[in-house]
Design a protein around this motif. Sequence first.
Motif, PDB file in Angstrom:
ATOM      1  N   THR A  67     -25.864  25.367 -26.347  1.00 44.10           N
ATOM      2  CA  THR A  67     -25.002  25.534 -25.181  1.00 44.10           C
ATOM      3  C   THR A  67     -24.235  26.851 -25.261  1.00 44.10           C
ATOM      4  O   THR A  67     -24.145  27.579 -24.270  1.00 44.10           O
ATOM      5  CB  THR A  67     -24.011  24.362 -25.057  1.00 44.10           C
ATOM      6  OG1 THR A  67     -24.765  23.159 -24.986  1.00 44.10           O
ATOM      7  CG2 THR A  67     -23.152  24.504 -23.828  1.00 44.10           C
ATOM      8  N   GLU A  68     -23.697  27.184 -26.443  1.00 46.54           N
ATOM      9  CA  GLU A  68     -22.943  28.426 -26.607  1.00 46.54           C
ATOM     10  C   GLU A  68     -23.826  29.644 -26.344  1.00 46.54           C
ATOM     11  O   GLU A  68     -23.408  30.590 -25.680  1.00 46.54           O
ATOM     12  CB  GLU A  68     -22.355  28.507 -28.012  1.00 46.54           C
ATOM     13  CG  GLU A  68     -21.483  29.728 -28.201  1.00 46.54           C
ATOM     14  CD  GLU A  68     -20.856  29.796 -29.584  1.00 46.54           C
ATOM     15  OE1 GLU A  68     -20.425  30.893 -29.953  1.00 46.54           O
ATOM     16  OE2 GLU A  68     -20.816  28.766 -30.283  1.00 46.54           O
ATOM     17  N   SER A 115     -25.507  33.740 -20.069  1.00 48.24           N
ATOM     18  CA  SER A 115     -25.032  33.719 -18.689  1.00 48.24           C
ATOM     19  C   SER A 115     -24.028  34.850 -18.460  1.00 48.24           C
ATOM     20  O   SER A 115     -24.068  35.520 -17.425  1.00 48.24           O
ATOM     21  CB  SER A 115     -24.394  32.366 -18.378  1.00 48.24           C
ATOM     22  OG  SER A 115     -23.872  32.356 -17.087  1.00 48.24           O
ATOM     23  N   PHE A 116     -23.147  35.084 -19.445  1.00 51.37           N
ATOM     24  CA  PHE A 116     -22.191  36.202 -19.356  1.00 51.37           C
ATOM     25  C   PHE A 116     -22.952  37.516 -19.250  1.00 51.37           C
ATOM     26  O   PHE A 116     -22.632  38.363 -18.414  1.00 51.37           O
ATOM     27  CB  PHE A 116     -21.262  36.226 -20.575  1.00 51.37           C
ATOM     28  CG  PHE A 116     -20.609  37.565 -20.763  1.00 51.37           C
ATOM     29  CD1 PHE A 116     -19.515  37.939 -19.993  1.00 51.37           C
ATOM     30  CD2 PHE A 116     -21.111  38.475 -21.681  1.00 51.37           C
ATOM     31  CE1 PHE A 116     -18.929  39.194 -20.142  1.00 51.37           C
ATOM     32  CE2 PHE A 116     -20.537  39.729 -21.836  1.00 51.37           C
ATOM     33  CZ  PHE A 116     -19.438  40.085 -21.065  1.00 51.37           C
ATOM     34  N   PHE A 117     -23.970  37.705 -20.094  1.00 50.38           N
ATOM     35  CA  PHE A 117     -24.758  38.938 -20.092  1.00 50.38           C
ATOM     36  C   PHE A 117     -25.395  39.138 -18.722  1.00 50.38           C
ATOM     37  O   PHE A 117     -25.299  40.206 -18.127  1.00 50.38           O
ATOM     38  CB  PHE A 117     -25.830  38.887 -21.200  1.00 50.38           C
ATOM     39  CG  PHE A 117     -26.729  40.095 -21.242  1.00 50.38           C
ATOM     40  CD1 PHE A 117     -26.296  41.277 -21.820  1.00 50.38           C
ATOM     41  CD2 PHE A 117     -28.006  40.041 -20.716  1.00 50.38           C
ATOM     42  CE1 PHE A 117     -27.125  42.390 -21.867  1.00 50.38           C
ATOM     43  CE2 PHE A 117     -28.842  41.148 -20.759  1.00 50.38           C
ATOM     44  CZ  PHE A 117     -28.396  42.320 -21.336  1.00 50.38           C
ATOM     45  N   ARG A 118     -26.020  38.101 -18.199  1.00 46.65           N
ATOM     46  CA  ARG A 118     -26.681  38.193 -16.891  1.00 46.65           C
ATOM     47  C   ARG A 118     -25.676  38.558 -15.794  1.00 46.65           C
ATOM     48  O   ARG A 118     -25.921  39.452 -14.990  1.00 46.65           O
ATOM     49  CB  ARG A 118     -27.386  36.866 -16.553  1.00 46.65           C
ATOM     50  CG  ARG A 118     -28.034  36.879 -15.170  1.00 46.65           C
ATOM     51  CD  ARG A 118     -28.777  35.588 -14.858  1.00 46.65           C
ATOM     52  NE  ARG A 118     -29.115  35.476 -13.447  1.00 46.65           N
ATOM     53  CZ  ARG A 118     -30.079  36.110 -12.828  1.00 46.65           C
ATOM     54  NH1 ARG A 118     -30.848  36.947 -13.490  1.00 46.65           N
ATOM     55  NH2 ARG A 118     -30.301  35.938 -11.536  1.00 46.65           N
ATOM     56  N   LYS A 119     -24.550  37.853 -15.773  1.00 44.99           N
ATOM     57  CA  LYS A 119     -23.543  38.125 -14.740  1.00 44.99           C
ATOM     58  C   LYS A 119     -23.013  39.552 -14.846  1.00 44.99           C
ATOM     59  O   LYS A 119     -22.847  40.236 -13.836  1.00 44.99           O
ATOM     60  CB  LYS A 119     -22.393  37.126 -14.836  1.00 44.99           C
ATOM     61  CG  LYS A 119     -22.763  35.761 -14.314  1.00 44.99           C
ATOM     62  CD  LYS A 119     -21.616  34.781 -14.467  1.00 44.99           C
ATOM     63  CE  LYS A 119     -22.055  33.384 -14.066  1.00 44.99           C
ATOM     64  NZ  LYS A 119     -21.039  32.375 -14.324  1.00 44.99           N
ATOM     65  N   ALA A 120     -22.733  40.006 -16.068  1.00 46.25           N
ATOM     66  CA  ALA A 120     -22.201  41.360 -16.269  1.00 46.25           C
ATOM     67  C   ALA A 120     -23.203  42.416 -15.818  1.00 46.25           C
ATOM     68  O   ALA A 120     -22.845  43.374 -15.129  1.00 46.25           O
ATOM     69  CB  ALA A 120     -21.824  41.566 -17.736  1.00 46.25           C
ATOM     70  N   VAL A 121     -24.461  42.235 -16.191  1.00 45.59           N
ATOM     71  CA  VAL A 121     -25.483  43.228 -15.841  1.00 45.59           C
ATOM     72  C   VAL A 121     -25.753  43.216 -14.339  1.00 45.59           C
ATOM     73  O   VAL A 121     -25.719  44.270 -13.692  1.00 45.59           O
ATOM     74  CB  VAL A 121     -26.784  42.997 -16.651  1.00 45.59           C
ATOM     75  CG1 VAL A 121     -27.914  43.873 -16.141  1.00 45.59           C
ATOM     76  CG2 VAL A 121     -26.536  43.269 -18.140  1.00 45.59           C
ATOM     77  N   LEU A 122     -25.999  42.053 -13.761  1.00 44.00           N
ATOM     78  CA  LEU A 122     -26.296  42.002 -12.327  1.00 44.00           C
ATOM     79  C   LEU A 122     -25.135  42.486 -11.482  1.00 44.00           C
ATOM     80  O   LEU A 122     -25.323  43.218 -10.508  1.00 44.00           O
ATOM     81  CB  LEU A 122     -26.735  40.594 -11.911  1.00 44.00           C
ATOM     82  CG  LEU A 122     -28.241  40.336 -11.969  1.00 44.00           C
ATOM     83  CD1 LEU A 122     -28.848  40.545 -13.318  1.00 44.00           C
ATOM     84  CD2 LEU A 122     -28.575  38.983 -11.417  1.00 44.00           C
TER      85      LEU A 122
END
Length: 131
Positions: A2-3, A9-16
Amino acid sequence: TTEVRIKQSFFRKAVLSSYEGKCCISNIAEPRLLIASHIVPWREDKANRLNPRNGLCLSALHDRAFDLGLITITPDFRVRVSKRLHSQAKNTLIDVALIKTENQKIRLPKKFVPDIAFLEWHNQNLFEANQ
């Protein structure tokens, strides 16, 4: 598990978000077709797995080509296409979506500009320039 997913998810949100939700090569803006692609792969650099400067927003097709070394981004932020793809220029999709991007400057993000050292690593270790 989960972690790890939360961090991914943080990486994806930051990049997108940095690329304003658009592929830096094609400008595709459909979120379901976009990937937060690692420049230096996840397995190769544990310390930079979540570093948004190790990320590019790519369409699914460009992500796969990038991961396989069929395309790369140069340190001056231009697309390079392997000779392997050039040999398939008769295929309309390959020609339009990949070959015609040769030497095109990518759309740079608002923040988290790709680290040149990561781009150099990709060029030297993954890109199939002459294949």
